[in-house]
Write an enzyme that holds these catalytic residues in place. Structure first.
Site, PDB file in Angstrom:
ATOM      1  N   ASP A  61     -22.892 116.892  15.370  1.00  0.00           N
ATOM      2  CA  ASP A  61     -22.155 116.264  16.461  1.00  0.00           C
ATOM      3  C   ASP A  61     -22.902 116.428  17.774  1.00  0.00           C
ATOM      4  OD1 ASP A  61     -20.242 115.192  18.122  1.00  0.00           O
ATOM      5  OD2 ASP A  61     -18.855 116.879  17.962  1.00  0.00           O
ATOM      6  N   ASP A 111     -22.508 108.807  21.311  1.00  0.00           N
ATOM      7  CA  ASP A 111     -21.788 109.870  20.610  1.00  0.00           C
ATOM      8  C   ASP A 111     -21.913 109.664  19.107  1.00  0.00           C
ATOM      9  OD1 ASP A 111     -20.088 112.087  20.247  1.00  0.00           O
ATOM     10  OD2 ASP A 111     -18.335 110.798  20.135  1.00  0.00           O
TER      11      ASP A 111
END
Length: 481
Positions: free
Chosen positions: A156, A358
């Site tokens: 992430d 992201d």
């Protein structure tokens, strides 16, 4: 009589010449249309949009020591799916995605400076933990401990702390594919003591509400969907293929609850001091890249470090820093085109709230004005396909492709600062909800002040390069597809 005849002949020749002109003009127009169609649309077989039930490994990508295979958590390449532990539920996945987006938006809604971006100052970034993830979709396998224990972690770019479930699971541990890491069996494991300056620094940078438990440094991370992990800050040997990183700081999770089923934990690739990127700065120069697989049944890669020569096909745009949330990677999005047509969207629409890239958000979120322009033009260019009501409330532009063997999808391009134009991969334009339902894979923010998020659906098949020291982000088409 001769005059009449010559006039008649001239008339016939004129009609013939005019007809020839019309035919040539029509032919040229048809060629122009076909050429435009060829260069500004993707024609794909509808069957290719449906993921396969078998895993196909990509042959592309770096072949370096610190290059990990990336797979989708809900695809056949993930070991657990052989036992039918995880099944892709689009409704659940998109609800989790919305929770993540809500969490990210809430982070920036409190910024006193209006969410403005500034050029990154990599040497002065303070560590702050991003807290949006509930359930990472893309996973890699690394090893912890001595001897090594494989751990499958979601990676992430919006989070800093790397953590894994640890025995004895003093609170609660969820089911995972790999054996739960047992620190008592590792000769390289150490707890970080409390109270110590290091513990104080770690707890402050990750926002942990407490510091000590039995003289051990404690962390807690709460995510936007209600999931959380809590345990001990520790040091351990992290092995990435054959590269060993000693004294790597991570969270040894003792109580982990929520939507993490299947994976062992999280690999933090954010910009804070505790992230993998920062902790391995000397080894990998704060440089990493990834290519997310084109489908859930194929593979991609995550590579740390760089080659001596950077590919000339990479297009770099400046990396921006969000002044209050410096763990995220900012972009300067300036425009969008559909089918070769640049949309009439003022650049202020994007700059008002800013943009981040992201890896954990699935569907790209755009400002309302930008999304409406994208949707309107896309619908016009897809008018030959029947629209249907979506089975998911996130989407409002969906098509029934049951009567089509192939579909021509308008090309979509994003424009970034530095004169960079990026053609999205064809697999990142439509989100397939079923055998015959395909939707425009974008959504509009409800508030124009909410930050734009360039999500992972639109990153699929692209090589995305993060050069933190060089303060730039690069894109290259065809990275792993």
């Amino acid at each position: 009589m001769a005059t009449r005849f010559s006039s008649f002949v001239r008339c016939i020749l004129y009609i013939y010449s005019f007809s020839t002109f019309l035919c040539l003009h029509a032919h040229e127009a048809r060629e122009t249309t076909e050429s435009y169609h060829l260069h500004h649309t993707h024609t794909v077989q509808v069957s290719s949009l449906i993921p396969s039930s078998t895993c196909t490994a990509s042959t592309k990508g770096p072949k370096r020591e610190a290059s990990l295979t990336v797979i989708h958590k809900y695809g056949p390449c993930f070991q657990s799916n052989k036992d039918q532990l995880l099944v892709l539920n689009h409704t659940e996945l998109l609800l989790q995605d919305q929770s993540r987006v809500n969490s990210i938006h809430s982070m920036f809604s409190n910024n006193s400076d209006g969410n403005k971006l500034r050029e990154s100052q990599a040497t002065t970034i303070s560590a702050k933990s991003g807290l949006p993830i509930g359930d990472g979709n893309y996973v890699v396998t690394v090893s912890l401990g001595t001897p090594k224990t494989n751990q499958t972690l979601a990676f992430d770019t919006g989070s800093d702390l790397t953590w894994a479930q640890c025995k004895p699971c003093a609170g609660q541990c969820y089911k995972q594919v790999d054996p739960i890491f047992d620190p008592s069996k590792s000769t390289s494991y150490t707890n970080i003591s409390c109270p110590t300056p290091l513990c104080t620094q770690l707890t402050s940078t990750t926002g942990s509400p407490r510091q000590c438990s039995n003289s051990k440094c404690v962390y807690r991370v709460d995510y936007g969907d209600g999931s959380f992990t809590t345990g001990y800050f520790s040091k351990e040997r992290l092995t990435i293929i054959s590269d060993a990183v000693d004294n790597f700081i991570f969270g040894c999770g003792q109580d982990n609850e929520g939507l993490f089923n299947g994976i062992a934990g999280l690999l933090g690739l954010g910009r804070g001091q505790v992230s993998l990127v920062k902790q391995t700065a000397q080894k990998y120069s704060q440089f990493f890249s990834y290519c997310l697989p084109s489908t859930t049944s194929s593979t991609g890669y995550l590579t740390l470090g760089k080659d001596s020569e950077i590919s000339s096909s990479l297009k770099f745009t400046p990396m921006l820093t969000l002044s209050q949330r410096q763990s995220f990677y900012g972009l300067n999005l300036t425009g969008i085109s559909v089918g070769g047509q640049r949309l009439s969207i003022p650049t202020s629409v994007f700059s008002t709230a800013g943009t981040i890239i992201d890896s954990g958000t699935v569907i790209t979120r755009l400002p309302p004005t930008a999304y409406n322009a994208l949707r309107t033009t896309f619908r016009q260019m897809m008018r030959n396909y029947p629209m249907i009501s979506s089975s998911d409330p996130l989407f409002d532009t969906c098509y029934d492709l049951s009567k089509s063997q192939s579909v021509s999808i308008p090309n979509i391009s994003f424009f970034f600062g530095g004169g960079v134009s990026l053609d999205l991969n064809k697999v990142g334009i439509l989100y397939v909800l079923g055998q015959t339902e395909a939707c425009l894979a974008f959504a509009g923010n409800t508030d124009p002040r909410n930050i734009t998020i360039f999500g992972n659906e639109q990153q699929k098949g692209l090589e995305v390069v993060y050069d933190v020291v060089g303060e730039r982000i690069g894109f290259r088409p065809g990275g792993c597809s």
